[in-house]
Design a protein around this motif. Structure first.
Motif, mmCIF file in Angstrom:
data_model
loop_
_atom_site.group_PDB
_atom_site.id
_atom_site.type_symbol
_atom_site.label_atom_id
_atom_site.label_comp_id
_atom_site.label_asym_id
_atom_site.label_seq_id
_atom_site.Cartn_x
_atom_site.Cartn_y
_atom_site.Cartn_z
ATOM 1 N N SER A 40 0.837 -1.200 0.000
ATOM 2 C CA SER A 40 0.000 0.000 0.000
ATOM 3 C C SER A 40 0.871 1.249 0.000
ATOM 4 C CB SER A 40 -0.907 0.026 1.236
ATOM 5 O OG SER A 40 -0.136 0.231 2.414
ATOM 6 N N ILE A 41 0.255 2.360 -0.328
ATOM 7 C CA ILE A 41 0.960 3.639 -0.290
ATOM 8 C C ILE A 41 1.348 3.962 1.147
ATOM 9 C CG2 ILE A 41 0.709 6.128 -0.649
ATOM 10 C CD1 ILE A 41 -0.988 5.461 -3.140
ATOM 11 N N LEU A 60 1.768 0.729 -8.461
ATOM 12 C CA LEU A 60 0.547 1.461 -8.106
ATOM 13 C C LEU A 60 -0.673 0.850 -8.786
ATOM 14 C CD1 LEU A 60 1.977 5.076 -8.224
ATOM 15 C CD2 LEU A 60 1.004 3.953 -6.194
ATOM 16 N N SER A 114 -5.493 5.890 -10.260
ATOM 17 C CA SER A 114 -5.515 7.355 -10.396
ATOM 18 C C SER A 114 -4.171 7.956 -9.982
ATOM 19 C CB SER A 114 -6.656 7.977 -9.589
ATOM 20 O OG SER A 114 -6.503 7.729 -8.218
ATOM 21 N N VAL A 115 -3.547 7.384 -8.959
ATOM 22 C CA VAL A 115 -2.223 7.846 -8.537
ATOM 23 C C VAL A 115 -1.202 7.458 -9.603
ATOM 24 C CG1 VAL A 115 -0.439 7.726 -6.743
ATOM 25 C CG2 VAL A 115 -2.849 7.666 -6.091
ATOM 26 N N GLU A 138 -4.238 1.458 -7.308
ATOM 27 C CA GLU A 138 -4.134 2.919 -7.212
ATOM 28 C C GLU A 138 -3.926 3.522 -8.604
ATOM 29 O OE1 GLU A 138 -4.613 4.780 -4.639
ATOM 30 O OE2 GLU A 138 -4.527 3.374 -2.956
#
Length: 82
Positions: free
Chosen positions: A10-11, A36, A43-44, A41
């Motif tokens: 995870s981020i 990502l 969009s990131v 994730e």
């Protein structure tokens, strides 16, 4: 993706184990964007893929991840261990 010897899922885990050198390496190699997308994730990942590879890359990565560029690596790790 691995950072500071820890497999990241995870981020938040990336921030807990933050390393500028490893972040830049994974960004330049394309691994960061792939990771990502793998963890959902997208969009990131889209934001990261739009960052040009130049002298301002690190500053833009900090912005994407909501990090303060004034903080040291250790301060960033400490902030996200809470």
């Amino acid at each position: 993706m691995v950072m500071r010897g820890v497999k990241l899922n995870s981020i938040k885990e990336m921030k807990r184990n933050f390393s500028v050198d490893e972040l830049m390496y994974s960004f330049c190699s394309g691994e960061l964007e792939i990771w990502l997308r793998k963890i959902g994730e997208s969009s990131v990942a889209d934001k990261v893929s739009g960052i040009p590879h130049n002298a301002s890359s690190l500053q833009k990565l900090y912005k994407v991840f909501g990090l303060n560029p004034v903080h040291t690596e250790e301060e960033i790790r400490r902030l996200f261990r809470r």
